[in-house]
Design a protein around this motif. Structure first.
Motif, PDB file in Angstrom:
ATOM      1  N   SER A 262       0.841  -1.764  -0.129  1.00 38.06           N
ATOM      2  CA  SER A 262      -0.084   0.540  -0.128  1.00 38.06           C
ATOM      3  C   SER A 262       0.543   1.339   0.119  1.00 38.06           C
ATOM      4  O   SER A 262       0.371   2.325  -0.460  1.00 38.06           O
ATOM      5  CB  SER A 262      -0.833   0.216   1.611  1.00 38.06           C
ATOM      6  OG  SER A 262      -1.518  -0.989   1.493  1.00 38.06           O
ATOM      7  N   LEU A 263       2.255   1.046   1.157  1.00 38.69           N
ATOM      8  CA  LEU A 263       3.143   2.659   0.777  1.00 38.69           C
ATOM      9  C   LEU A 263       3.122   2.501  -0.615  1.00 38.69           C
ATOM     10  O   LEU A 263       3.567   3.658  -1.596  1.00 38.69           O
ATOM     11  CB  LEU A 263       3.684   2.125   1.745  1.00 38.69           C
ATOM     12  CG  LEU A 263       5.125   3.341   1.034  1.00 38.69           C
ATOM     13  CD1 LEU A 263       4.399   4.312   2.318  1.00 38.69           C
ATOM     14  CD2 LEU A 263       6.090   2.385   2.261  1.00 38.69           C
ATOM     15  N   LEU A 264       3.426   1.363  -0.970  1.00 41.78           N
ATOM     16  CA  LEU A 264       4.386   1.503  -2.795  1.00 41.78           C
ATOM     17  C   LEU A 264       3.096   2.092  -3.329  1.00 41.78           C
ATOM     18  O   LEU A 264       3.054   3.031  -4.548  1.00 41.78           O
ATOM     19  CB  LEU A 264       4.392   0.654  -3.821  1.00 41.78           C
ATOM     20  CG  LEU A 264       5.931  -0.152  -2.344  1.00 41.78           C
ATOM     21  CD1 LEU A 264       6.517  -1.386  -3.836  1.00 41.78           C
ATOM     22  CD2 LEU A 264       6.937   0.889  -2.241  1.00 41.78           C
ATOM     23  N   ARG A 265       1.728   1.961  -3.682  1.00 42.58           N
ATOM     24  CA  ARG A 265       0.799   2.644  -4.144  1.00 42.58           C
ATOM     25  C   ARG A 265       0.613   4.183  -3.785  1.00 42.58           C
ATOM     26  O   ARG A 265       0.190   4.961  -4.679  1.00 42.58           O
ATOM     27  CB  ARG A 265      -0.743   1.728  -4.245  1.00 42.58           C
ATOM     28  CG  ARG A 265       0.036   0.176  -4.413  1.00 42.58           C
ATOM     29  CD  ARG A 265      -1.744  -0.092  -4.319  1.00 42.58           C
ATOM     30  NE  ARG A 265      -1.575  -2.169  -3.583  1.00 42.58           N
ATOM     31  CZ  ARG A 265      -1.995  -3.247  -3.479  1.00 42.58           C
ATOM     32  NH1 ARG A 265      -2.491  -2.268  -2.194  1.00 42.58           N
ATOM     33  NH2 ARG A 265      -2.182  -4.046  -3.822  1.00 42.58           N
ATOM     34  N   VAL A 266       1.050   4.406  -2.488  1.00 44.49           N
ATOM     35  CA  VAL A 266       0.617   6.080  -1.948  1.00 44.49           C
ATOM     36  C   VAL A 266       2.061   6.293  -2.654  1.00 44.49           C
ATOM     37  O   VAL A 266       1.623   7.279  -3.195  1.00 44.49           O
ATOM     38  CB  VAL A 266       0.520   6.124  -0.939  1.00 44.49           C
ATOM     39  CG1 VAL A 266       0.569   7.837  -0.841  1.00 44.49           C
ATOM     40  CG2 VAL A 266      -0.541   5.185  -0.052  1.00 44.49           C
ATOM     41  N   LEU A 267       2.928   6.287  -2.998  1.00 50.83           N
ATOM     42  CA  LEU A 267       4.270   6.764  -3.579  1.00 50.83           C
ATOM     43  C   LEU A 267       3.897   6.849  -4.957  1.00 50.83           C
ATOM     44  O   LEU A 267       4.189   8.143  -5.839  1.00 50.83           O
ATOM     45  CB  LEU A 267       5.389   6.164  -3.210  1.00 50.83           C
ATOM     46  CG  LEU A 267       6.109   5.860  -2.006  1.00 50.83           C
ATOM     47  CD1 LEU A 267       6.764   5.157  -1.747  1.00 50.83           C
ATOM     48  CD2 LEU A 267       6.325   6.796  -1.355  1.00 50.83           C
ATOM     49  N   ASN A 268       3.499   5.905  -6.045  1.00 54.82           N
ATOM     50  CA  ASN A 268       3.003   5.786  -6.829  1.00 54.82           C
ATOM     51  C   ASN A 268       1.935   6.606  -7.526  1.00 54.82           C
ATOM     52  O   ASN A 268       1.498   6.885  -8.830  1.00 54.82           O
ATOM     53  CB  ASN A 268       3.069   4.489  -8.000  1.00 54.82           C
ATOM     54  CG  ASN A 268       3.319   4.693  -8.955  1.00 54.82           C
ATOM     55  OD1 ASN A 268       3.919   5.162  -9.872  1.00 54.82           O
ATOM     56  ND2 ASN A 268       3.057   3.078  -9.977  1.00 54.82           N
ATOM     57  N   ARG A 269       1.428   7.132  -6.344  1.00 53.49           N
ATOM     58  CA  ARG A 269      -0.089   7.836  -6.632  1.00 53.49           C
ATOM     59  C   ARG A 269      -0.814   6.547  -7.363  1.00 53.49           C
ATOM     60  O   ARG A 269      -2.598   7.382  -7.893  1.00 53.49           O
ATOM     61  CB  ARG A 269      -0.084   8.992  -7.282  1.00 53.49           C
ATOM     62  CG  ARG A 269       1.235  10.167  -7.428  1.00 53.49           C
ATOM     63  CD  ARG A 269       0.496  10.868  -5.814  1.00 53.49           C
ATOM     64  NE  ARG A 269      -0.945  10.905  -6.065  1.00 53.49           N
ATOM     65  CZ  ARG A 269      -0.924  12.375  -7.270  1.00 53.49           C
ATOM     66  NH1 ARG A 269       0.878  12.923  -7.349  1.00 53.49           N
ATOM     67  NH2 ARG A 269      -2.297  13.234  -6.697  1.00 53.49           N
ATOM     68  N   LEU A 270      -1.268   5.858  -7.174  1.00 45.35           N
ATOM     69  CA  LEU A 270      -2.512   5.019  -6.757  1.00 45.35           C
ATOM     70  C   LEU A 270      -3.843   4.858  -6.349  1.00 45.35           C
ATOM     71  O   LEU A 270      -4.855   5.096  -6.725  1.00 45.35           O
ATOM     72  CB  LEU A 270      -1.979   3.490  -7.009  1.00 45.35           C
ATOM     73  CG  LEU A 270      -1.213   3.270  -8.757  1.00 45.35           C
ATOM     74  CD1 LEU A 270      -0.774   1.626  -8.144  1.00 45.35           C
ATOM     75  CD2 LEU A 270      -1.324   3.461  -9.839  1.00 45.35           C
TER      76      LEU A 270
END
Length: 597
Positions: A409-417
């Protein structure tokens, strides 16, 4: 930023023939006819000319019987031969124009489908719209079916209606004038009353049909998706010996679909019955066309209105597909208004939302997080609360934690997903070569050649071409341990007729993604359990290669063997808590707010 709400629009408002339909239909026409000089507009104008000419010939054919009566009564043999010749010429011209009419309608169908589908594609693949539609939104079902099938059906139905609709205003005006001239006001008024009654009956009968057709298209998409799900996951299902349960569930979707189809047929029965009644009336009256020219004028005026009424079934289909596609366009436009975009393949930048322009990050930093809190769009419970750190070049970060604590989920936030619940997150470098690349937990393999797999998501080879690029790709395939793919595919540019997911093992798919990473050589590589299907020995080889290429690594994983390749560890503890610590032997600088929460 607020997360996207998941709602079901069909439960609150049923599609029907209303002002909303008119708005959506007009918006689609603006796409199909962007200008008066567009190809579609010119074809439409050509069709109008042909249909008008066709109607003029039909009129001449219609008045021939009265002329035949005259020459037969006068026993005018020469006049009879001339009329026969004229009739043959008119029939030949009418057949030729009819063929041209059908040909242009077919060409318009293809052109309309291309224009509409490409317009939908442009919005669907812009930014993260395709992700949001398929993952975060539930108010639009089966966007793939709407684009691939419903757009085609709408264009097909409109093309079948085109020639009859565009000529109707001219023929109705012309024959109304002649009917009034021949019969006085009673003729046109009676025929117009006939049409008004038919139109009201259509409106009453078509309302339920449009809603049911809308539901049927949804169920068609669900049924098709179920078969696609089995196709994509056939091996996993086979390991579970899941044939019986999947058979039962697939049949259940089929029965629901067939029940809706039968319901649609029952509702269309009355519409068909009314249409047949109008047709029979026309046929009986058509005998009068042999009596006089005046009778032909009245009959053809009735025929013009009857044709419009006969289009009611087609119009109900058009209304259903218009709502289906119009709703998709409206949702995509809504998503685009809330999102920003750039092309990760080309590396072109874009304007972030206003709160993303507040901080200007240094050139050696990939991400800046300031009191970041985030949660799943499907839950109100925070996964991480008030996380502050800076991911800088040369400092390798390892993110660990139990399942469900928010690592991916952290990567999704970083990638603006996903949007952050609160706080600030900024990406200070671009995607692609010389920037940031993400390797997701589930490898993604596109369709295409082996070369296209390696250079993905670039559209063209980078940075060189020809034999130089071939040598680089071969080198990186060897380095990733998948050089055998060259022999299995027959070469870098040979088309393959099999599914990559069916042929490659999970480990081979992960290795191929690393070959892609080596080819693009970003400054920052974000790896989400990218070696979970590989041995620790293979993992070590790939991580060492990444560091040799100068990449700064941000890894997510459960293996303790990953620690030796990273300098800093971020542990997500659940319930919003997190801990940040420097790993033993780490050479990088934290360059972030140390501490725990």
């Amino acid at each position: 930023m607020p997360r996207l709400e998941k709602t079901n629009g069909r439960e609150t408002k049923r599609p029907k023939l209303d002002w909303k339909f008119v708005q959506r239909f007009c918006s689609i026409q603006k796409i199909l006819f962007p200008s008066w000089t567009s190809q579609n507009a010119l074809m439409f104008a050509t069709l109008l000319c042909i249909t008008l000419t066709e109607q003029l010939i039909i009129y001449q054919v219609g008045v021939l019987p009265s002329q035949f009566y005259k020459v037969l009564a006068d026993k005018d043999y020469t006049g009879f031969k001339n009329l026969v010749g004229l009739a043959a010429v008119l029939i030949l011209l009418n057949s030729t124009l009819k063929s041209c009419d059908q040909y242009i309608c077919s060409q318009m169908y293809v052109s309309w489908r291309q224009t509409l589908t490409e317009s939908l594609h442009a919005a669907y693949f812009q930014g993260r719209v395709y992700y949001t539609l398929n993952v975060l939104r539930e108010d639009v079902d089966n966007p793939d079916q709407r684009i691939s099938q419903d757009a085609e059906r709408l264009c097909k139905q409109m093309s079948t209606m085109a020639s009859r609709l565009i000529v109707s205003p001219f023929t109705l005006t012309y024959y109304t004038y002649h009917c009034f001239h021949s019969t006085g006001w009673i003729g046109p008024v009676s025929i117009f009353g006939y049409f008004v009654i038919g139109t009201i009956a259509n409106k009453i009968l078509m309302g339920p049909i449009v809603a049911t057709l809308f539901e049927q298209e949804k169920l068609e998409g669900d049924f098709r998706f179920k078969h696609m799900q089995i196709r994509v996951n056939a091996e996993s299902a086979a390991f579970y010996r899941a044939g019986k349960v999947e058979h039962m569930r697939t049949d259940r979707r089929l029965q629901t679909l067939l029940y809706t189809q039968r319901s649609l047929m029952n509702k269309e029965l009355w519409l068909y019955s009314k249409t047949i009644l109008h047709t029979r009336t026309h046929v009986c009256l058509a005998v009068g066309a042999l009596i006089s020219k005046n009778a032909f004028v009245c009959i053809y005026l009735i025929n013009g209105f009857t044709q419009l009424i006969d289009l009611s079934t087609t119009l109900s289909d058009v209304a259903g597909y218009t709502h289906w596609i119009g709703e998709l366009r409206e949702v995509m436009d809504d998503i685009l208004r809330k999102q920003c975009d750039y092309d990760p393949a080309s590396g072109e930048g874009y304007n972030f939302d206003s709160d993303f322009n507040v901080h200007a990050g240094p050139a050696d930093t990939a991400f800046i997080l300031d009191r970041l809190s985030y949660k799943s769009p499907y839950s109100d419970q925070l996964l991480v609360q008030d996380l502050s750190l800076r991911i800088s070049q040369g400092t390798h970060l390892l993110v660990v934690g139990n399942t469900g604590t928010g690592k991916t989920s952290l990567l999704r936030v970083l990638n603006r997903l996903w949007e952050a619940d609160s706080g600030f997150v900024q990406m200070t470098t671009c995607f692609g070569p010389r920037g940031i690349l993400f390797l997701p937990q589930k490898p993604y393999l596109t369709d295409g050649t082996l070369r296209e797999q390696v250079i993905y998501p670039l559209k063209d080879i980078y940075p060189a071409s020809g034999s130089v690029d071939d040598e680089r790709i071969l080198q990186f395939l060897e380095l990733a341990g998948v050089s055998s793919l060259l022999k299995r595919t027959g070469g870098l540019d040979e088309k393959v007729d099999w599914n990559w997911y069916d042929v490659l093992s999970p480990g081979e798919m992960q290795r191929l993604c690393f070959a892609r990473l080596f080819y693009l050589q970003p400054k920052y590589a974000v790896l989400d359990e990218a070696t979970s299907a590989l041995t620790e020995e293979a993992e070590a080889q790939l991580y060492r290669a990444c560091k040799q290429f100068g990449m700064t690594l941000v890894s997510l994983g459960h293996r303790s063997s990953l620690e030796k390749y990273h300098d800093v560890q971020l542990k997500l503890c659940g319930e919003g808590r997190w801990e940040l610590a420097k790993l033993k032997g780490g050479s990088g600088s934290l360059n972030l707010r140390e501490g725990s929460m």
